[in-house]
Design a protein around this motif. Structure first.
Motif, PDB file in Angstrom:
ATOM      1  N   CYS A  83       0.843  -1.194   0.000  1.00 25.40           N
ATOM      2  CA  CYS A  83       0.000   0.000   0.000  1.00 25.40           C
ATOM      3  C   CYS A  83       0.882   1.249   0.000  1.00 25.40           C
ATOM      4  CB  CYS A  83      -0.906   0.006   1.230  1.00 25.40           C
ATOM      5  SG  CYS A  83      -1.914   1.503   1.373  1.00 25.40           S
ATOM      6  N   PRO A  84       0.623   2.204  -0.900  1.00 24.93           N
ATOM      7  CA  PRO A  84       1.446   3.431  -0.945  1.00 24.93           C
ATOM      8  C   PRO A  84       1.090   4.450   0.135  1.00 24.93           C
ATOM      9  CG  PRO A  84      -0.236   3.523  -2.630  1.00 24.93           C
ATOM     10  CD  PRO A  84      -0.362   2.167  -1.987  1.00 24.93           C
ATOM     11  N   TYR A  85       0.008   4.227   0.862  1.00 22.34           N
ATOM     12  CA  TYR A  85      -0.463   5.215   1.831  1.00 22.34           C
ATOM     13  C   TYR A  85      -0.318   4.778   3.285  1.00 22.34           C
ATOM     14  CZ  TYR A  85      -2.657   6.819  -2.469  1.00 22.34           C
ATOM     15  OH  TYR A  85      -2.879   7.214  -3.761  1.00 22.34           O
ATOM     16  N   LEU A  86      -0.563   3.494   3.562  1.00 24.77           N
ATOM     17  CA  LEU A  86      -0.529   3.009   4.937  1.00 24.77           C
ATOM     18  C   LEU A  86       0.543   1.928   5.068  1.00 24.77           C
ATOM     19  CD1 LEU A  86      -4.374   2.795   5.611  1.00 24.77           C
ATOM     20  CD2 LEU A  86      -2.801   4.618   6.273  1.00 24.77           C
ATOM     21  N   VAL A 109      -7.377   9.480   2.462  1.00 21.72           N
ATOM     22  CA  VAL A 109      -7.088   8.421   3.432  1.00 21.72           C
ATOM     23  C   VAL A 109      -6.881   9.072   4.794  1.00 21.72           C
ATOM     24  CG1 VAL A 109      -5.533   6.543   4.094  1.00 21.72           C
ATOM     25  CG2 VAL A 109      -6.021   6.962   1.673  1.00 21.72           C
ATOM     26  N   GLU A 110      -7.778   8.816   5.711  1.00 25.84           N
ATOM     27  CA  GLU A 110      -7.655   9.384   7.051  1.00 25.84           C
ATOM     28  C   GLU A 110      -6.356   8.882   7.697  1.00 25.84           C
ATOM     29  OE1 GLU A 110     -10.359  10.087  11.061  1.00 25.84           O
ATOM     30  OE2 GLU A 110     -10.932   8.544   9.598  1.00 25.84           O
ATOM     31  N   GLY A 111      -5.581   9.818   8.236  1.00 22.30           N
ATOM     32  CA  GLY A 111      -4.317   9.459   8.867  1.00 22.30           C
ATOM     33  C   GLY A 111      -3.128   9.537   7.940  1.00 22.30           C
ATOM     34  N   ALA A 122      -9.930   2.167   3.791  1.00 22.81           N
ATOM     35  CA  ALA A 122      -9.378   3.476   4.152  1.00 22.81           C
ATOM     36  C   ALA A 122      -9.445   4.473   3.003  1.00 22.81           C
ATOM     37  CB  ALA A 122      -7.940   3.324   4.636  1.00 22.81           C
ATOM     38  N   CYS A 123      -9.342   4.033   1.760  1.00 18.96           N
ATOM     39  CA  CYS A 123      -9.383   4.943   0.612  1.00 18.96           C
ATOM     40  C   CYS A 123     -10.827   5.365   0.349  1.00 18.96           C
ATOM     41  CB  CYS A 123      -8.804   4.265  -0.625  1.00 18.96           C
ATOM     42  SG  CYS A 123      -7.028   3.959  -0.540  1.00 18.96           S
ATOM     43  N   TYR A 166      -4.684  17.317   3.053  1.00 17.66           N
ATOM     44  CA  TYR A 166      -5.132  18.592   2.490  1.00 17.66           C
ATOM     45  C   TYR A 166      -6.518  18.505   1.863  1.00 17.66           C
ATOM     46  CZ  TYR A 166      -4.067  16.812  -2.183  1.00 17.66           C
ATOM     47  OH  TYR A 166      -4.060  16.069  -3.343  1.00 17.66           O
ATOM     48  N   LYS A 167      -6.903  17.334   1.370  1.00 20.67           N
ATOM     49  CA  LYS A 167      -8.184  17.212   0.686  1.00 20.67           C
ATOM     50  C   LYS A 167      -9.362  17.432   1.636  1.00 20.67           C
ATOM     51  CE  LYS A 167      -6.391  14.025  -2.807  1.00 20.67           C
ATOM     52  NZ  LYS A 167      -6.563  12.743  -3.515  1.00 20.67           N
TER      53      LYS A 167
END
Length: 243
Positions: A19-22, A216-218, A68-69, A224-225
């Protein structure tokens, strides 16, 4: 017995990948192809259902144990820039925006390379060649445009390219497919400025939404979104208003 249309979309599932975010999680995506005469209408329907476009592919997360997304779109009729956003607009008042056909240039690519190297050097775009960039910009079967942002010169001439956004026009809004900007101009908040500019463009077109992709929260990359309110977030029961 009714036959299925020959061009009915087929959906596929990717293999698990980091995952690139979490950190520590894996992602999977469901995707289909956006090609031919059906592509614009299909892109509308899928974007409204939480998909994003990349070239001729529409995709959305399909992770087994994670939701999450979250797809986010700004409600334009009710959107009013905050005090901080108004400062961002004033800070960039001299920028000149021009909507152009989706055609790649070496000037854009040089800016793209500077942006990726500074902001996403460990991501999947870090090694993109000019040909790869050209495919990202030009490989589209939908209504796609590039919005270029340039500094205005004192003599009235147009100066250097400092930001760029690949944008799809949908029946109900503008979808900001991918944006990038001059990393040395961090103080200008060019990412936020492009969203503000697209909000004004959508309002002028009479379109109710600007689609910002996934939040994605966190995730610091996505925080920023959440500031562009009111917005709608897509959940299990549909689009839910926030703010």
């Amino acid at each position: 017995m009714t036959k299925e249309p020959r061009d009915a979309p087929q959906f596929y599932l990717t293999s698990p990948a980091p995952c690139p975010y979490l950190p520590g999680r894996e992602e999977r995506k469901v995707f289909t192809h956006l090609i031919g005469l059906r592509a614009p209408a299909l892109n509308d329907t899928l974007t409204q259902s939480g998909f994003r476009r990349s070239q001729t592919i529409a995709y959305r997360p399909a992770c087994e144990q994670c939701r999450a997304c979250v797809s986010v779109r700004v409600k334009i009729e009710e959107f009013t820039p905050s005090r901080g956003m108004r400062r961002v607009r004033r800070r960039n008042a001299e920028l000149v925006a021009e909507t152009r056909p989706a055609r790649a240039t070496h000037e854009q690519y040089a800016l793209f390379r500077r942006y990726v190297s500074a902001r996403h050097s460990d991501g999947g775009m870090a090694d993109m060649s000019m040909i790869d960039y050209q495919m990202m910009i030009e490989d589209s079967h939908v209504d796609t445009r590039l919005v270029e942002y340039r500094l205005a010169q004192g003599n009235g001439e147009i100066g250097a390219l400092v930001a760029c956004c690949l944008t799809d026009r949908l029946s109900d809004g503008l979808s900001m497919v991918y944006s990038f900007y001059e990393p040395e101009l961090e103080h200008r908040s060019l990412g936020a400025f492009m969203i503000l500019d697209h909000a004004e463009r959508a309002r002028a077109f009479g379109l109710p939404h600007v689609y910002l992709g996934y939040w994605v929260e966190g995730s610091r990359k996505m925080e920023y979104k959440s500031r562009f309110l009111p917005q709608e977030r897509l959940g299990m029961s549909g689009w839910v208003r926030v703010g």
